[in-house]
Every structure is written in C-alpha cells, then in structure tokens.
Design a protein around this motif. Sequence first.
Motif, PDB file in Angstrom:
ATOM      1  N   TYR A 211      83.790 -28.817  64.827  1.00  0.00           N
ATOM      2  CA  TYR A 211      83.148 -30.117  64.633  1.00  0.00           C
ATOM      3  C   TYR A 211      84.041 -31.223  65.173  1.00  0.00           C
ATOM      4  N   ILE A 212      85.338 -31.142  64.828  1.00  0.00           N
ATOM      5  CA  ILE A 212      86.274 -32.185  65.221  1.00  0.00           C
ATOM      6  C   ILE A 212      86.514 -32.173  66.728  1.00  0.00           C
ATOM      7  N   SER A 213      86.732 -30.988  67.297  1.00  0.00           N
ATOM      8  CA  SER A 213      87.023 -30.877  68.722  1.00  0.00           C
ATOM      9  C   SER A 213      85.853 -31.338  69.580  1.00  0.00           C
ATOM     10  N   MET A 214      84.637 -31.088  69.115  1.00  0.00           N
ATOM     11  CA  MET A 214      83.438 -31.493  69.849  1.00  0.00           C
ATOM     12  C   MET A 214      83.005 -32.916  69.520  1.00  0.00           C
ATOM     13  N   LYS A 215      83.731 -33.545  68.595  1.00  0.00           N
ATOM     14  CA  LYS A 215      83.388 -34.898  68.140  1.00  0.00           C
ATOM     15  C   LYS A 215      81.921 -34.967  67.705  1.00  0.00           C
ATOM     16  N   THR A 216      81.505 -33.935  66.978  1.00  0.00           N
ATOM     17  CA  THR A 216      80.124 -33.867  66.510  1.00  0.00           C
ATOM     18  C   THR A 216      79.838 -34.991  65.529  1.00  0.00           C
ATOM     19  N   GLU A 217      78.722 -35.656  65.720  1.00  0.00           N
ATOM     20  CA  GLU A 217      78.311 -36.727  64.815  1.00  0.00           C
ATOM     21  C   GLU A 217      76.981 -36.363  64.167  1.00  0.00           C
ATOM     22  N   GLU A 218      76.928 -36.503  62.853  1.00  0.00           N
ATOM     23  CA  GLU A 218      75.711 -36.262  62.091  1.00  0.00           C
ATOM     24  C   GLU A 218      75.528 -37.404  61.104  1.00  0.00           C
ATOM     25  N   THR A 219      74.292 -37.725  60.803  1.00  0.00           N
ATOM     26  CA  THR A 219      74.069 -38.673  59.726  1.00  0.00           C
ATOM     27  C   THR A 219      74.443 -37.995  58.409  1.00  0.00           C
ATOM     28  N   LEU A 220      74.726 -38.807  57.399  1.00  0.00           N
ATOM     29  CA  LEU A 220      75.055 -38.249  56.092  1.00  0.00           C
ATOM     30  C   LEU A 220      73.895 -37.412  55.569  1.00  0.00           C
ATOM     31  N   ALA A 221      72.668 -37.854  55.792  1.00  0.00           N
ATOM     32  CA  ALA A 221      71.500 -37.099  55.313  1.00  0.00           C
ATOM     33  C   ALA A 221      71.420 -35.728  55.985  1.00  0.00           C
ATOM     34  N   THR A 222      71.680 -35.682  57.285  1.00  0.00           N
ATOM     35  CA  THR A 222      71.645 -34.410  58.003  1.00  0.00           C
ATOM     36  C   THR A 222      72.738 -33.479  57.497  1.00  0.00           C
ATOM     37  N   ARG A 223      73.934 -34.014  57.335  1.00  0.00           N
ATOM     38  CA  ARG A 223      75.044 -33.183  56.846  1.00  0.00           C
ATOM     39  C   ARG A 223      74.736 -32.654  55.454  1.00  0.00           C
ATOM     40  N   MET A 224      74.239 -33.504  54.582  1.00  0.00           N
ATOM     41  CA  MET A 224      73.947 -33.078  53.220  1.00  0.00           C
ATOM     42  C   MET A 224      72.852 -32.020  53.184  1.00  0.00           C
ATOM     43  N   ALA A 225      71.874 -32.125  54.064  1.00  0.00           N
ATOM     44  CA  ALA A 225      70.800 -31.138  54.102  1.00  0.00           C
ATOM     45  C   ALA A 225      71.322 -29.763  54.517  1.00  0.00           C
ATOM     46  N   ARG A 226      72.341 -29.749  55.351  1.00  0.00           N
ATOM     47  CA  ARG A 226      72.878 -28.489  55.857  1.00  0.00           C
ATOM     48  C   ARG A 226      73.913 -27.855  54.928  1.00  0.00           C
ATOM     49  N   ILE A 227      74.547 -28.652  54.110  1.00  0.00           N
ATOM     50  CA  ILE A 227      75.680 -28.171  53.322  1.00  0.00           C
ATOM     51  C   ILE A 227      75.328 -26.996  52.412  1.00  0.00           C
ATOM     52  N   PRO A 228      74.208 -26.984  51.682  1.00  0.00           N
ATOM     53  CA  PRO A 228      73.927 -25.812  50.834  1.00  0.00           C
ATOM     54  C   PRO A 228      73.883 -24.498  51.618  1.00  0.00           C
ATOM     55  N   LYS A 229      73.324 -24.533  52.831  1.00  0.00           N
ATOM     56  CA  LYS A 229      73.274 -23.313  53.644  1.00  0.00           C
ATOM     57  C   LYS A 229      74.658 -22.947  54.167  1.00  0.00           C
ATOM     58  N   TYR A 230      75.458 -23.947  54.509  1.00  0.00           N
ATOM     59  CA  TYR A 230      76.834 -23.645  54.896  1.00  0.00           C
ATOM     60  C   TYR A 230      77.557 -22.940  53.743  1.00  0.00           C
ATOM     61  N   VAL A 231      77.378 -23.463  52.548  1.00  0.00           N
ATOM     62  CA  VAL A 231      78.021 -22.859  51.381  1.00  0.00           C
ATOM     63  C   VAL A 231      77.564 -21.419  51.217  1.00  0.00           C
ATOM     64  N   GLU A 232      76.259 -21.178  51.370  1.00  0.00           N
ATOM     65  CA  GLU A 232      75.726 -19.821  51.227  1.00  0.00           C
ATOM     66  C   GLU A 232      76.313 -18.889  52.290  1.00  0.00           C
TER      67      GLU A 232
END
Length: 219
Positions: free
Chosen positions: A165-186
């Motif tokens: 994420y850092i190396s690619m300078k990926t940018e996401e809105t907070l809403a997008t990041r929050m929507a993805r986080i539960p699946k990342y955790v899983e």
Amino acid sequence: MEQEKLGETGWRGSREGWLEAAYESLVEAGVDAVRVLPLSKRLKLSRTSFYWFFADREALLAALVDLWRDKNTGNLVKRTESYAESIAEAILNVFDCWLDQQLFDSRFEFAVRSWAQQSADVAREIDAADTARLQALQAMFVRFGFEPFAADVRARTIYLTQIGYISMKTEETLATRMARIPKYVEIFTGQMPTPSEMVRFCARHGFVQAQEASGGAAQ
C-alpha cells in the motif's frame, strides 16, 4: 541562565523546529533536499543557528532516522502488544497504525525506504525495522494459539500487504478502507471481527458505520 534559555528557543529556533523542517523536506523531496542552507531559508533562521542544535548534517539525518524508528516501528510493536480478546481484535489494534498518521506515518515510511536505496546505513535500519515488526506480528499470532510457522506466514502477509500500500502510494477513502477491513481481518486471521469489535474500531477513527438492517447510523 535566562539568556541561555532564550538562546535555545529564540532567534536560533529550536531542535524540534529544525527536525520538523528536515522531516517536511524529506517527505516532500527526498533526502537530498535535507540540507542546512535550504532548511535555514525555510525557517527564516541563520545558517549558523543550526549548529546550536546539531553538530552537522549527518547528525540531523541520524535524528531523522531515530524519529522514524521510534514512531513507526515503536508504535507498531506497541499495537501488537495491546490488549485484545481475540486475534481479530488484535489485528484491528494493528490496523490503527494504517489509519492514524500519529501512530504510523506512511509518508515518512515511503521517504525513508526511498532514502535506503542510496544509503547502506539506512538500508540496514530498514532491515532491522522489518525484522522487529515481523517478529512482533508473529508473536501476536503465537499469543493467540497459532503455531510459529503459520504465525510467521500470516505476519508476513499482513506486513507485506501494507508495505505494498505504502510503496504504491495507494489512496482510499475512509469509507472504502473501512468496508474492506472486515474481509482483510478474515483473510489474515481466519475469522471475521465481531460487530462490536468493528464498532469500537470505527469509533476510534471517527467513522460511523451504516446499519445494514435499517439504513441508519450506528450509535
């Protein structure tokens, strides 16, 4: 004594001020921009006042590395050791770093990793930081019953994803990041975070979840 105190924080500026200016120059333009004369112009201070706080440019660069190490590695390790009742909650504690620049500064991380490409000493600092962070993440998994090899692989999956994420300078809105986080955790842990774990996590970052059932806002 009063005159000495004034000299430390008056027309010479302060150590923190010079270090902050160096940090801003580093993240904006790279290490080659971190030089005494441009910094003095940035701060509107005399060049000689720099030497009141630092012996030379190398001392300033060393202070930048110390600042990066203490902030990014120090806070990440602390988050892996924070209290959690489940591995999912433990991962959310770590994810605080990815959403809070006060805990983990991704611009600083990118700048130091770029700097390491032209400095063997900084490259060694990066290697040491990567090792310490991965060991801390692995220990977190082991604490929740994962065997060491599996814990190591999961630690690497989490860490390398975020460095990507850092190396690619990926940018996401907070809403997008929050929507993805539960699946990342899983994916990272094998279990979904509970609704209450997500509510607490979102609250820490000032994000109000939409209620799936009613379309309202979570309280």
